[in-house]
Structures are given as C-alpha cells and as structure tokens.
Design an enzyme around this catalytic site. Structure first.
Site, PDB file in Angstrom:
ATOM      1  CG  ASP A 147      -1.721   1.293   1.310  1.00  0.00           C
ATOM      2  OD1 ASP A 147      -2.642   1.368   2.134  1.00  0.00           O
ATOM      3  OD2 ASP A 147      -1.418   2.231   0.536  1.00  0.00           O
ATOM      4  CG  ASP A 183      -5.386   7.760   3.302  1.00  0.00           C
ATOM      5  OD1 ASP A 183      -4.830   7.429   2.241  1.00  0.00           O
ATOM      6  OD2 ASP A 183      -6.397   8.466   3.365  1.00  0.00           O
ATOM      7  CG  HIS A 225      -4.837  11.960  10.783  1.00  0.00           C
ATOM      8  ND1 HIS A 225      -5.049  13.258  10.366  1.00  0.00           N
ATOM      9  CD2 HIS A 225      -3.524  11.720  10.575  1.00  0.00           C
ATOM     10  CE1 HIS A 225      -3.929  13.768   9.911  1.00  0.00           C
ATOM     11  NE2 HIS A 225      -2.991  12.868  10.022  1.00  0.00           N
ATOM     12  CG  ASP A 227       1.712  15.498  12.056  1.00  0.00           C
ATOM     13  OD1 ASP A 227       2.259  14.448  12.384  1.00  0.00           O
ATOM     14  OD2 ASP A 227       1.241  15.703  10.913  1.00  0.00           O
ATOM     15  CG  HIS A 256      -0.351  15.016   7.621  1.00  0.00           C
ATOM     16  ND1 HIS A 256       0.900  14.524   7.956  1.00  0.00           N
ATOM     17  CD2 HIS A 256      -0.491  14.779   6.299  1.00  0.00           C
ATOM     18  CE1 HIS A 256       1.480  13.999   6.888  1.00  0.00           C
ATOM     19  NE2 HIS A 256       0.670  14.148   5.869  1.00  0.00           N
ATOM     20  CG  ASP A 303       4.473  14.932   9.531  1.00  0.00           C
ATOM     21  OD1 ASP A 303       3.548  14.112   9.337  1.00  0.00           O
ATOM     22  OD2 ASP A 303       4.399  15.863  10.355  1.00  0.00           O
ATOM     23  CE1 TYR A 310       4.519  10.975   8.347  1.00  0.00           C
ATOM     24  CE2 TYR A 310       4.856   8.692   8.976  1.00  0.00           C
ATOM     25  CZ  TYR A 310       4.095   9.834   9.004  1.00  0.00           C
ATOM     26  OH  TYR A 310       2.906   9.858   9.695  1.00  0.00           O
TER      27      TYR A 310
HETATM   28  C1  LIG Z   1      -0.950  11.107  13.387  1.00  0.00           C
HETATM   29  O1  LIG Z   1      -0.660  10.652  12.083  1.00  0.00           O
HETATM   30  C2  LIG Z   1       0.549  11.126  11.655  1.00  0.00           C
HETATM   31  C3  LIG Z   1       0.387  11.752  10.296  1.00  0.00           C
HETATM   32  O2  LIG Z   1      -0.359  12.954  10.394  1.00  0.00           O
HETATM   33  O3  LIG Z   1       1.666  12.064   9.870  1.00  0.00           O
HETATM   34  C4  LIG Z   1      -0.334  10.749   9.374  1.00  0.00           C
HETATM   35  C5  LIG Z   1      -0.264  11.197   7.943  1.00  0.00           C
HETATM   36  C6  LIG Z   1      -1.135  10.337   7.039  1.00  0.00           C
HETATM   37  C7  LIG Z   1      -0.810  10.669   5.603  1.00  0.00           C
HETATM   38  C8  LIG Z   1      -1.734   9.983   4.653  1.00  0.00           C
HETATM   39  N1  LIG Z   1      -1.394  10.372   3.285  1.00  0.00           N
HETATM   40  C9  LIG Z   1      -2.464   9.993   2.336  1.00  0.00           C
HETATM   41  C10 LIG Z   1      -2.101  10.454   0.952  1.00  0.00           C
HETATM   42  C11 LIG Z   1      -3.221  10.120  -0.013  1.00  0.00           C
HETATM   43  N2  LIG Z   1      -2.863  10.582  -1.340  1.00  0.00           N
HETATM   44 ZN   LIG Z   2       1.659  14.060   9.850  1.00  0.00          ZN
END
Ligand SMILES: COCC(O)(O)CCCCCNCCCN
Ligand SMILES: [Zn+2]
Length: 620
Positions: free
Chosen positions: A20, A92, A135, A172, A174, A265, A305
C-alpha cells in the site's frame, strides 16, 4: 523535577503486511531510530524512564464509540484477508494482528506521562509512541491512526486531574481533524494546528481544515487552524506563527496543561511535508511553550517519516524539555508572503474571540494575487506525493554542550547563594588598566559611586559566559545595561538604536514581549541577553520570571540578570528560572489596555520594515 521519557519497543512490533504505497511510510524504524538517537546522545540517560501500560476500555471510550472499539478488538484474531477487509472501511491506515495491543500501549504511555506531569512527579516529558493518533475519530481509524492518543489524554486530564483548560499544540504537518472534531464545541480545550493545505489540495483535503474553522457554539474561538498554502516553509515562518498567533492566545487562555501533538513531518527532508524548517527549530518551539501551565508540557509523537530529521528533531525537543537552552536560531529572515497571509487570516478570524488579537486587521479582501511568486525556497514542488527528486541535505544540529557551571551568582557576602548555583568572584580584582577601561566605557564621570569592582566582576563573568564556562549569572546590584535589556517602564534595545516602549501593566508587557521583544530578539540574535530588573518590579515577579524564562531562547541561553539591591528575595526564584525551571503560570490574561495596544501597533508598524519577523500581514 525531571523530564519523563515513555517508550517501549513493543510498539515497534507491528507493520504493513501488504502493498500500500500510501501506508508504507509508517514503519517501526521510526520509533527505533528516535529512541536510539536519544540513547546515543546521552539524553535518554538524563530522563526519568516511565513504563508504558495498556489503556483500559474506559479510557478508550473517553473519545471512541463502543462499536468501534468492539470492532478493533477483533483484529488480533483476523487472518490477512480479514485484516485487509477490515482496513478497507477506513482511509489511509492499515491493521495488523498486534496493532490493537500497540494502540492501547500508545494511549497508556501518553496517560502515564500525563499522570506524572499532573501530579508533579516530573516537570514535563515525551512519549515516543506508535500508532499515532491525531487523525482517528469517534468511530474510525484514519491516517495511520487507530485511537486518538492526545484527545484521550486531554479528556483524561480533565476527568482525573481536574484540568480546567488544556492547550493542544499540533505541529505535525497534517491537520489533526480527529482532535478538531472531538473538541469542536468545547471551550476547555484549545486546539491549535498548522498543516500543509495548499488550498485544500493536500491530504486530508478537508474544507474544515481552513483558517475559518474556529470551533462552534461555546467552543467558538477555541479551534485555531493555520493552513500552509505553499510548501517550503522555514524557521522564520514557524516562529512568526508562534509569536503572532499561538503564543498571544495561549497566554490569554492560560492553560493548566500543554499537550503537544509532536509530529516531525513538518521538518526538512520529510517526504510528506516538503517543508524546510530545520530540526533545531523544535528546540525553540518547545522552549516557547515551556513557561505555560507552570511548565506542565507533555509531548506525544505523531508523524515524521524522514528517519534522519525525525531523530534529530526528537533529540532537539527532549534536550529542551530537560531545560537546556535552545541553540542560536539559524539565520532568520521574515516570514514569506504566503505564511503572512495565513498568519493574517488566522488573526483576523480570531480577533473577535481573543482580546490580544483585537488589533488584527480585517480579513484580507484581496482576491487576485500578483503572479505566483517563487515560494519561500525557490520554485514550488507541485504538491501531492511526488517522489523526492534530489536528496535534501541540511547541517547536523550543533552540539548543545552543557557547561560545568550553569548559573553563577555575584552576591554580597550577606546574601545566601541559591541552591544549584555557584557564587562567583574572580580571584584578583581589577588592575589599573581594567579600572581605567571600565571608567571610560561604562561610567560617566558623575557615576564614580558605582562599584568599579562590581562592574569588573560582571565583565569577568561575561568573559566566562563567552567561553561557555558559565551560562548565566546574577551579579548584584543594578548597573547600566549595555546589550539587550528590558525594563518594566521601558523596552530598551541598546543596539544601533534605543527603542523605548512604555506600557502600563502586566498584560501589556507580556503581549509586547511575545509580539515585539521576542521576534526582535530572535532576528537580532544577540550574543548575550541582559535583563535589568528595575526598582519595584517585585510587584510583578511572575511576569519578570516569564521574561527570564522566555529570553533564554536567545543567545544560546547566555543571560545576565541584574537585580536591585533591595530585592534579595528575588535571587532564589530568578536563579531557579535560570536553572531551567518553568516560571509560575500567569493564569488567564485579561485584555491589554487600549493605549498599550495603540502604542504596540504603532511601534510594530515603525519597526517591521527593518525587522520583518514583526510582520503580521502581507506587505503588498
Ligand atoms: C498522526 O498521524 C501522523 C500523520 O499525520 O503524519 C499521518 C499522515 C497520514 C498521511 C496519509 N497520506 C495519504 C495520501 C493520499 N494521497
Ligand atoms: Zn503528519
């Protein structure tokens, strides 16, 4: 009191079991490299180790629904096919036979940290956890998250520790929509998040992630979103948001607990964030929060990451929680236009809820912008998950060495030395040349009453600080200032020009410190901070202690505090601040006086051309 570190390698024992491309980022190594970096740097050894525990069902149900919990409970017994089917109903995120166990440990680790901080067993701390949380929502997993660790921690702190006001800072990259939904109408939890948004074209692509989502009902004003509409944001952009959006509101809110959704991130090199802020900036972001809530700060890992910048950023955060002053901030300019637009939008939409923002401009009526400028760092990537073309490099954060003597005091013999400090007096007194020099540079002929020996001691101390042998000192008593000093009646900035800012009361001075003094100081990047406590400031001891704490973010912590001779009672508590202990909370701040706000804004407008970190609105 120490800094807690909560970690258990059991939380590394789950991973993605199928292909994935969205989820392959979230690997066990994230936790391993973070913890190993803390161990190798000696920082883990300076922390108080705290064991993890499993969360109880009751604790999970503080945020999540019973049916969701019942569903997740079945996942340990599922085979690969069933796990994939179960995962399909969410976005996700992935499940694994051991992820439910790890998700309960992530909550338990966070609550163990909250327990120890709220009961005063430790001053602050960090929980290194996975799966992350911000999330996940009442009845769904999302974005690598199963249970919302930080949202549960906020509810738990209110329920079990009587917390009245909890501040959540989510750095973060996001948007933690799960936390926003949880406290949408709750005025006891102030949720702040910045996040890559790019006008809703970046994940999770939500309209409600924009700056105009301010919370609803009684919670209106208690949700602050700062969307990044371009990638490439750097240290100056992050600090501008702290100085002009988060900190003024946080001090007005007056939390009794600060929870950090610490995702890294948002650091340079991250494949999700595409930002340019360097790991050392997290030392400053942490430091700027550490005098809120009497220092009760719990950092909880979310995303991050790039294994290199993640580990470096975790170390910068923990070293600051331990009380080590942050390193000199890297070359700071002003925020970029896009960041200013986000700052201005957030301030103007919140001005009706927060008196510290009463002077913010109206929502920008600008519709057409000039042709797309190069972003903060040259041409923009096209957003989205494009592969990193060239490897991004950045300098390794400088060693933050702890000198042998942290705080030295220069005191008359009659005044007892504060514990944890060292009494300083140079072996020999000033020779004739030194005396002549001091008289020439520092004393007007009319001032020969001032003790030349005292001045000599101070210059000797400053010499030791320059050589990093002593970090702070508390010479005694009052002598003229010559670097950067703050007096309650006036703000003296004795470099190139003297800036005088008069304000009447504590609130006015606190807001001036956050919105004027700190951005100026960070941009000026002094080698030494001289804090001159004027006569009669005992009446506002807690304010002066806030300044003593906050200003240690400058000059790599080299701070000189001069105390009036009739204020020996201030020596101990000031020394405690210089030793890295948090200043006492100011509680919720009232509204600053309108005349203070007027003079503050006039000063900002006058200075921001030369000091762009003072800007709060676009310049065009
Ligand atoms: C607390 O979670 C940590 C985080 O916020 O870093 C998770 C990020 C999920 C990022 C998902 N990307 C989906 C891209 C679809 N095209
Ligand atoms: Zn994040």
């Amino acid at each position: 009191m120490g800094t807690a570190l909560v970690y258990d390698d059991e939380m590394t024992k789950y991973k993605l079991l199928w292909v994935d491309p969205v989820c392959e980022l979230e690997v066990p190594e994230r936790l391993q490299v973070s913890h190993q970096a803390l161990v190798r740097s000696g920082l883990a050894g300076r922390c108080v180790p705290v064991p993890v525990r499993e969360a109880t069902d009751e604790e999970v149900l503080l945020v999540h629904s019973a049916e969701y919990l019942e569903g997740v409970k079945k996942t340990p017994f599922m085979d690969l096919e069933d796990l994939m089917a179960f995962t399909q109903q969410y976005g996700d995120v992935y499940f694994h036979p051991n992820i439910y166990h790890c998700a309960k440990l992530a909550i338990g680790a966070t609550l163990q940290l909250v327990d120890r901080v709220m009961t005063g067993k430790v001053r602050n701390g960090m929980a290194l956890v996975r799966p992350p949380g911000h999330h996940s929502q009442t009845s769904q997993a999302n974005g690598f998250c199963v249970f919302n660790n930080v949202a549960i921690a906020a509810q738990y702190a209110k329920k079990h520790h009587g917390a009245k006001r909890v501040l959540i800072v989510d750095w973060d990259i996001h948007h933690g929509q799960g936390i926003q939904y949880c406290f949408e109408d709750d005025p006891s939890v102030l949720y702040f998040s910045w996040h890559r948004y790019e006008h809703q074209s970046f994940w999770p692509n939500l309209r409600e992630s924009d700056f105009d989502s301010v919370g609803s009902g009684k919670g209106a004003g208690f949700n602050i979103n700062v969307p990044w509409n371009q990638v490439g944001m750097g240290n100056s952009d992050y600090l501008a948001v702290f100085f002009h959006v988060l900190l003024p509101v946080a001090y007005e809110f007056g939390p009794d607990l600060v929870l950090i959704s610490a995702g890294f991130d948002s650091a340079i090199g991250d494949p999700e964030g595409h930002m340019c802020a360097t790991p050392d900036i997290f030392a400053h972001l942490t430091h700027l929060l550490m005098n809120l809530a009497g220092g009760k700060v719990c950092a909880v890992l979310e995303g991050g990451y790039n294994l290199t910048s993640l580990a470096q950023s975790v170390c910068q955060t923990v070293q600051t929680l331990l009380g080590d002053p942050p390193p000199h901030p890297a070359n700071l300019g002003g925020p970029c236009e896009s960041a200013l637009e986000s700052v201005h939008s957030a301030r103007s939409v919140h001005k009706k809820y927060w008196s510290c923002l009463q002077h913010a401009g109206e929502p920008s009526t600008k519709t057409c912008r000039p042709a797309q400028q190069d972003g903060p760092q040259g041409p923009q990537s096209n957003g989205g998950g494009e592969a990193q073309k060239e490897a991004i490099a950045w300098p390794e954060p400088l060693q933050r060495v702890a000198p042998s003597v942290r705080t030295a005091l220069v005191l008359p013999d009659a005044v007892p030395c504060a514990d944890g400090c060292e009494r300083f007096s140079p072996a020999e007194g000033p020779d004739s040349m030194a005396t002549a020099g001091l008289r020439k540079h520092f004393l007007k002929e009319s001032e020969d009453g001032v003790n030349v020996k005292l001045l000599y001691n101070i210059t000797a101390l400053v010499g030791k600080m320059e050589k990093n042998e002593v970090w702070h000192c508390l010479p005694f008593p009052f002598v003229p200032s010559y670097v950067l000093c703050v007096c309650s009646k006036h703000l003296h900035i004795n470099f190139n020009h003297t800036l005088t800012y008069g304000c009447g009361d504590t609130v006015g001075l606190m807001q001036a410190a956050l919105g004027l003094l700190l951005p100026l100081g960070y941009q000026y990047a002094p080698g030494l901070v001289l804090l001159v406590r004027p006569p009669g400031c005992r009446a506002r001891e807690d304010l002066w202690l806030q300044l003593t704490g906050l200003l240690q973010g400058l000059a790599a912590g080299h701070t000189l505090v001069l105390v009036q001779e009739n204020e020996t009672a201030s020596v101990g508590i000031t020394a405690s601040c210089l030793l890295g202990n948090a200043a006492p909370s100011l509680g919720s701040l009232a509204a600053p006086g309108p005349e203070d706000v007027e003079s503050f804004e006039r000063l900002r407008l006058r200075l921001q051309t030369d000091w762009p970190l003072l800007q709060t609105t676009e310049t065009w």
